[in-house]
Design an enzyme around this catalytic site. Structure first.
Site, PDB file in Angstrom:
ATOM      1  N   GLU A 264      -4.490   4.276   0.745  1.00  0.00           N
ATOM      2  CA  GLU A 264      -4.934   3.061   0.060  1.00  0.00           C
ATOM      3  C   GLU A 264      -6.338   3.217  -0.512  1.00  0.00           C
ATOM      4  O   GLU A 264      -6.607   2.804  -1.638  1.00  0.00           O
ATOM      5  CB  GLU A 264      -4.899   1.879   1.056  1.00  0.00           C
ATOM      6  CG  GLU A 264      -5.464   0.597   0.487  1.00  0.00           C
ATOM      7  CD  GLU A 264      -5.464  -0.553   1.498  1.00  0.00           C
ATOM      8  OE1 GLU A 264      -4.977  -0.358   2.634  1.00  0.00           O
ATOM      9  OE2 GLU A 264      -5.947  -1.636   1.142  1.00  0.00           O
TER      10      GLU A 264
ATOM     11  N   ASP B  98     -12.179  -0.854   7.403  1.00  0.00           N
ATOM     12  CA  ASP B  98     -10.792  -0.815   6.928  1.00  0.00           C
ATOM     13  C   ASP B  98     -10.426   0.516   6.274  1.00  0.00           C
ATOM     14  O   ASP B  98     -10.367   0.578   5.041  1.00  0.00           O
ATOM     15  CB  ASP B  98     -10.573  -1.964   5.929  1.00  0.00           C
ATOM     16  CG  ASP B  98      -9.110  -2.185   5.628  1.00  0.00           C
ATOM     17  OD1 ASP B  98      -8.277  -1.514   6.245  1.00  0.00           O
ATOM     18  OD2 ASP B  98      -8.807  -3.033   4.764  1.00  0.00           O
TER      19      ASP B  98
ATOM     20  N   GLU C 119      -5.052   3.302  15.352  1.00  0.00           N
ATOM     21  CA  GLU C 119      -4.322   3.092  14.092  1.00  0.00           C
ATOM     22  C   GLU C 119      -5.009   3.855  12.968  1.00  0.00           C
ATOM     23  O   GLU C 119      -6.147   3.558  12.596  1.00  0.00           O
ATOM     24  CB  GLU C 119      -4.247   1.596  13.741  1.00  0.00           C
ATOM     25  CG  GLU C 119      -3.492   1.335  12.446  1.00  0.00           C
ATOM     26  CD  GLU C 119      -3.278  -0.155  12.130  1.00  0.00           C
ATOM     27  OE1 GLU C 119      -2.998  -0.939  13.058  1.00  0.00           O
ATOM     28  OE2 GLU C 119      -3.398  -0.526  10.950  1.00  0.00           O
TER      29      GLU C 119
ATOM     30  N   LYS D 104      -7.884  -0.154  14.390  1.00  0.00           N
ATOM     31  CA  LYS D 104      -8.079   0.802  13.294  1.00  0.00           C
ATOM     32  C   LYS D 104      -9.181   1.787  13.651  1.00  0.00           C
ATOM     33  O   LYS D 104     -10.085   1.466  14.418  1.00  0.00           O
ATOM     34  CB  LYS D 104      -8.435   0.064  12.005  1.00  0.00           C
ATOM     35  CG  LYS D 104      -7.247  -0.682  11.404  1.00  0.00           C
ATOM     36  CD  LYS D 104      -7.552  -1.229  10.016  1.00  0.00           C
ATOM     37  CE  LYS D 104      -6.334  -1.996   9.500  1.00  0.00           C
ATOM     38  NZ  LYS D 104      -6.516  -2.519   8.123  1.00  0.00           N
TER      39      LYS D 104
ATOM     40  N   ARG E 193       0.832  -1.225   0.000  1.00  0.00           N
ATOM     41  CA  ARG E 193       0.000   0.000   0.000  1.00  0.00           C
ATOM     42  C   ARG E 193       0.856   1.261   0.000  1.00  0.00           C
ATOM     43  O   ARG E 193       0.480   2.282   0.575  1.00  0.00           O
ATOM     44  CB  ARG E 193      -0.967   0.025   1.178  1.00  0.00           C
ATOM     45  CG  ARG E 193      -1.782  -1.232   1.374  1.00  0.00           C
ATOM     46  CD  ARG E 193      -2.448  -1.693   0.110  1.00  0.00           C
ATOM     47  NE  ARG E 193      -3.195  -2.923   0.303  1.00  0.00           N
ATOM     48  CZ  ARG E 193      -3.827  -3.538  -0.698  1.00  0.00           C
ATOM     49  NH1 ARG E 193      -3.783  -3.079  -1.929  1.00  0.00           N
ATOM     50  NH2 ARG E 193      -4.499  -4.647  -0.467  1.00  0.00           N
TER      51      ARG E 193
ATOM     52  N   ASN F 210       2.334  -7.792   7.577  1.00  0.00           N
ATOM     53  CA  ASN F 210       2.360  -9.118   6.957  1.00  0.00           C
ATOM     54  C   ASN F 210       3.842  -9.480   6.937  1.00  0.00           C
ATOM     55  O   ASN F 210       4.552  -9.198   5.980  1.00  0.00           O
ATOM     56  CB  ASN F 210       1.763  -9.076   5.554  1.00  0.00           C
ATOM     57  CG  ASN F 210       0.306  -8.650   5.616  1.00  0.00           C
ATOM     58  OD1 ASN F 210      -0.465  -9.154   6.431  1.00  0.00           O
ATOM     59  ND2 ASN F 210      -0.069  -7.688   4.803  1.00  0.00           N
TER      60      ASN F 210
ATOM     61  N   HIS G 274     -16.346   0.647   0.919  1.00  0.00           N
ATOM     62  CA  HIS G 274     -15.664  -0.466   0.264  1.00  0.00           C
ATOM     63  C   HIS G 274     -16.188  -0.760  -1.135  1.00  0.00           C
ATOM     64  O   HIS G 274     -16.443  -1.911  -1.493  1.00  0.00           O
ATOM     65  CB  HIS G 274     -15.733  -1.729   1.130  1.00  0.00           C
ATOM     66  CG  HIS G 274     -14.406  -2.442   1.189  1.00  0.00           C
ATOM     67  ND1 HIS G 274     -13.664  -2.711   0.061  1.00  0.00           N
ATOM     68  CD2 HIS G 274     -13.678  -2.908   2.241  1.00  0.00           C
ATOM     69  CE1 HIS G 274     -12.558  -3.333   0.425  1.00  0.00           C
ATOM     70  NE2 HIS G 274     -12.520  -3.442   1.737  1.00  0.00           N
TER      71      HIS G 274
ATOM     72  N   GLU H  11      -6.249 -12.208   8.001  1.00  0.00           N
ATOM     73  CA  GLU H  11      -5.954 -12.286   6.564  1.00  0.00           C
ATOM     74  C   GLU H  11      -4.841 -13.296   6.270  1.00  0.00           C
ATOM     75  O   GLU H  11      -3.891 -13.002   5.551  1.00  0.00           O
ATOM     76  CB  GLU H  11      -5.582 -10.911   6.019  1.00  0.00           C
ATOM     77  CG  GLU H  11      -6.711  -9.902   6.174  1.00  0.00           C
ATOM     78  CD  GLU H  11      -6.409  -8.532   5.563  1.00  0.00           C
ATOM     79  OE1 GLU H  11      -5.232  -8.139   5.550  1.00  0.00           O
ATOM     80  OE2 GLU H  11      -7.350  -7.873   5.113  1.00  0.00           O
TER      81      GLU H  11
HETATM   82  C1  BDP Z   1      -5.787  -3.666   4.522  1.00  0.00           C
HETATM   83  C2  BDP Z   1      -4.784  -3.729   3.424  1.00  0.00           C
HETATM   84  C3  BDP Z   1      -3.799  -4.852   3.580  1.00  0.00           C
HETATM   85  C4  BDP Z   1      -3.231  -4.851   4.985  1.00  0.00           C
HETATM   86  C5  BDP Z   1      -4.346  -4.890   5.998  1.00  0.00           C
HETATM   87  C6  BDP Z   1      -3.855  -4.743   7.434  1.00  0.00           C
HETATM   88  O1  BDP Z   1      -5.479  -3.848   2.204  1.00  0.00           O
HETATM   89  O2  BDP Z   1      -2.809  -4.691   2.605  1.00  0.00           O
HETATM   90  O3  BDP Z   1      -2.368  -5.913   5.176  1.00  0.00           O
HETATM   91  O4  BDP Z   1      -5.211  -3.822   5.782  1.00  0.00           O
HETATM   92  O5  BDP Z   1      -4.070  -3.683   7.991  1.00  0.00           O
HETATM   93  O6  BDP Z   1      -6.314  -2.388   4.483  1.00  0.00           O
HETATM   94  O7  BDP Z   1      -3.302  -5.667   8.001  1.00  0.00           O
END
Ligand code: BDP
Length: 724
Positions: free
Chosen positions: A412, A384, A406, A379, A187, A229, A540, A310
């Site tokens: 993004e 998101d 956060e 967040k 991102r 990640n 979204h 994820e």
């Molecule tokens: C999402 C993003 C992804 C991130 C995820 C996160 O698309 O790339 O890994 O959040 O915050 O918004 O872990």
């Protein structure tokens, strides 16, 4: 010279101009432009003529470096520095404890209100002459004070009678880099990662120092270097040596380093068979790892962890829970003073509950069970980082656990680094939101700073928008989002208006005729992007994976909650996600006052309408328009707002260099094109359900729905390979 040669010269000169513009952009808000106002320059010269600043430490040396860079640029002359106090000193900079008694007495009263990392700047009379004292409890406070002092000079404040104390309201003021070890940035829209792992630790890029200066200038005191990640390799000695080199630079600017810890690291780099947090060998492995890290980096901040989210590994892989996982790591870090920042961004593929509800459901039962050095990072909204979301219901509900806010600074879901969107407006909206969890006035800011429930730790994290682009952030105005994040992490009660004002002055110029309209443009820019992307609580609607441009029609992704159709639920009856008791009942996660308000379509603030309600196309909005017309008009309004931004920028041309003008002008033209793309694509698609004409005032789409659906962007930046 022939025409051809002449045009070559012209092209070369324009290139030089633009290039020098970019070099100027590199300086961020630390431009230290020459002060042309003679009276002001004389005042500042008198104040900074002879500076007492003992250079006894690295932070002090860096402080002195900043002063000796900034002052000659602003005033056209050098200051004299003395290591010992002298009668001629006009500016006295030192820790309070080191000041002579008679100087201490001059500021004693005010100093009582200065906290650990805070500072004082005050003009006083000393031996019948005016002097200025800059003081703090700790050296980092001195550095912060000097940055503020220089900022006040840059913004042309009167400093003759200055009397300022300021202290950060949050302890952890942190940037999260989503940087991979191969230097791609998840991102990221501003080039590659700043961290040149290949050349570290031997080669120290000057840029690391400028990065640390920029952070310290706004009070950022922590960074996590790597993507959430995570790749476990960063925890191996080969990389720790590199991390150490970075930490050594950042330390001199008061910035602590954190790393993202991959939960399965004991298997991947530790040769263990399991990463089960209740397994003694695994616990021991993390304890040894922590010990090893601290031999490289004695002030290491700790771990930032994305677990069971994820596809990332986590304690649930072993039938354990977040507390088991977080506390295991916290125990390993505790002897060294490190923290675990455990992310609450979780939603499970095995759970078909409304995604907006899942983090709350998963985490609330654990309130009070985490160790003292665990912070849970949440967040700002329950989905998101959308252009607009209601605040995350965990804020206020989770009382005993310190919650780190956060925010996402990288855009993004807000047009990447192409769109001008001033994010402090979004941040401010979230921080000012009243959760009503402890009666009226229980704002998110009071939860984040720990004051509402008396939490011992507090923090705010921003997903960085920084990369190797010469101007760091891609869009020159995206620098304001880095700046603004830092200012709000320091003081979550600051107004976005003030932040825009001070950023513009430090970055461009102090001309009121320039500041006022451009500031207005910045403050409006966030609502503009909401209007042309996701109006009235829609969310979204982004195209698959890369999130570049609209894709409300996408319905074929592996998980239902990755598809835009899951979120807007448009059908012939209407549009929106019913999160009231007749639907997912996500409103029950808010305090009763808010739940009632949100449940009632007539009373809910309309900006959240379709977040919480599925309503018929002919539903009457407060304006009297039907829902369909209202949506269409909002999209059009967003486009019109971008046109207005272009007009504002054109009018500002006399106050800008050619390069400054041109780079933003080009970006605004792209933004306009993309705003129209959003409007046309979304309206054409929703029209297939509403079966209604576009209301008067909404421009006709330039292309067909099929055309918009056919657009593909396989190389859009910032995407992580495993999303494909
Ligand atoms: C999402 C993003 C992804 C991130 C995820 C996160 O698309 O790339 O890994 O959040 O915050 O918004 O872990």
């Amino acid at each position: 010279m022939g025409i051809f040669k002449l045009s070559l010269v012209f092209i070369f000169l324009s290139f030089l101009k633009l290039h020098s513009q970019h070099l100027d952009d590199y300086k961020l808000w630390l431009k230290y432009n020459n002060i042309e106002d003679k009276n002001l320059a004389t005042d500042y010269s008198n104040i900074t003529n002879s500076i007492y600043l003992p250079t006894t430490s690295e932070i002090y040396t860096n402080t002195k470096k900043e002063l000796s860079t900034a002052i000659p640029q602003m005033l056209g002359r050098e200051s004299t520095f003395t290591d010992a106090l002298r009668p001629e000193n006009s500016l006295i900079i030192d820790l309070y404890d080191n000041l002579p008694k008679d100087l201490q007495l001059k500021v004693e009263r005010e100093f009582k209100n200065v906290s650990n990392e805070g500072f004082l700047i005050k003009s006083v009379k000393y031996n019948n002459a005016p002097i200025t004292i800059i003081s703090a409890k700790k050296e980092i406070g001195i550095l912060y004070a000097v940055f503020r002092f220089l900022h006040l000079m840059q913004t042309h404040e009167n400093l003759k009678e200055i009397d300022l104390i300021d202290s950060p309201k949050l302890q952890l003021r942190m940037l999260n880099h989503w940087d991979n070890l191969d230097r791609t940035v998840e991102r990221g829209y501003a080039g590659f990662s700043l961290w040149n792992w290949q050349k570290l630790p031997g080669y120290i890029d000057e840029r690391y120092i400028d990065y640390a200066r920029a952070n310290a200038s706004i009070g950022i005191n922590a960074i996590s270097l790597t993507n959430v990640n995570a790749n476990a390799l960063v925890l191996t000695p080969m990389y720790l040596e590199k991390v150490e080199a970075l930490a050594n630079i950042f330390r001199g600017y008061g910035v602590k380093v954190y790393l993202t810890a991959r939960f399965s690291a004991p298997i991947e780099i530790g040769k263990l068979k399991t990463a089960d947090p209740l397994d003694v060998a695994v616990q021991k492995w993390w304890q040894n790892k922590a010990k090893e890290i601290y031999t490289f980096i004695p002030d290491f901040g700790g771990f930032l962890v994305k677990a069971n989210s994820e596809g990332q590994p986590g304690p649930q892989n072993y039938g354990r829970n977040h507390v088991d996982g977080a506390n295991m790591m916290a125990k390993a870090l505790e002897p060294f003073g490190g923290n675990v920042i455990w992310r609450a961004f979780v939603y499970s593929e095995h759970d078909d509950t409304d995604r907006a509800k899942q983090a709350y459901d998963e985490f609330l039962p654990y309130d009070g069970k985490f160790m003292d050095n665990v912070l849970v990072q949440v967040k700002n909204g329950p989905i998101d980082f959308q252009p607009r979301e209601p605040f995350h219901p965990m804020f206020g509900a989770m009382k005993k656990t310190p919650l780190v806010m956060e925010f996402q600074i990288t855009q993004e879901y807000l047009g990447f680094s192409t769109h001008l969107v001033f994010l402090p407006k979004l941040f401010e909206e979230v921080l000012d939101s009243d959760t009503y969890q402890k009666g009226k006035g229980s704002t998110v800011a009071k939860i984040v700073d720990g004051s509402l429930y008396g939490n011992k730790l507090s923090g705010m994290a921003g997903v960085a928008n920084i990369g190797t682009d010469i101007n760091w952030t891609g869009h020159p105005f995206a620098q304001a989002n880095w700046y603004g994040f830092g200012r709000l992490a320091w003081d979550p009660y600051l107004s976005s208006e003030m932040i825009a004002d001070e950023w513009l002055r430090a970055t461009y110029n102090n001309d009121q005729e320039f500041i006022e309209p451009v500031k207005k443009m910045m403050l409006m820019s966030r609502e503009a992007v909401v209007n042309y992307m996701n109006p009235l609580g829609l969310h979204h609607l982004f195209d698959t994976g890369h999130h570049y441009g609209p894709g409300p029609w996408v319905n074929n992704l592996g998980r239902p909650d990755w598809n835009p159709v899951y979120y807007h639920k448009a059908d012939t009856m209407g549009i929106g996600f019913d999160r009231t008791p007749t639907g997912s009942n996500a409103t029950e996660q808010y305090a009763p006052y808010l739940a009632n308000l949100y449940n009632d379509p007539k009373r809910i603030p309309e900006e959240y309408l379709l977040w919480f309600h599925h309503l018929p196309w002919d539903y009457k909005l407060k304006s009297g328009e039907s829902l369909w017309d209202g949506i269409a008009l909002k999209y059009q309004k967003g486009v019109n707002q971008v046109s207005e931004m272009i007009t504002t920028w054109n009018n500002a041309k006399p106050y800008l260099t050619e390069g400054q003008y041109k780079e933003v002008e080009m970006l605004l033209q792209i933004q306009l094109k993309e705003a129209k793309w959003w409007r046309d694509a979304c309206l054409l698609y929703f029209q297939t359900f509403s079966q209604r004409p576009l209301p008067a005032g909404v421009e006709k789409p330039a292309n067909s729905l099929e055309y918009f659906e056919s657009l593909k962007f396989p190389f859009a930046p910032g995407i992580r390979p495993q999303w494909d």
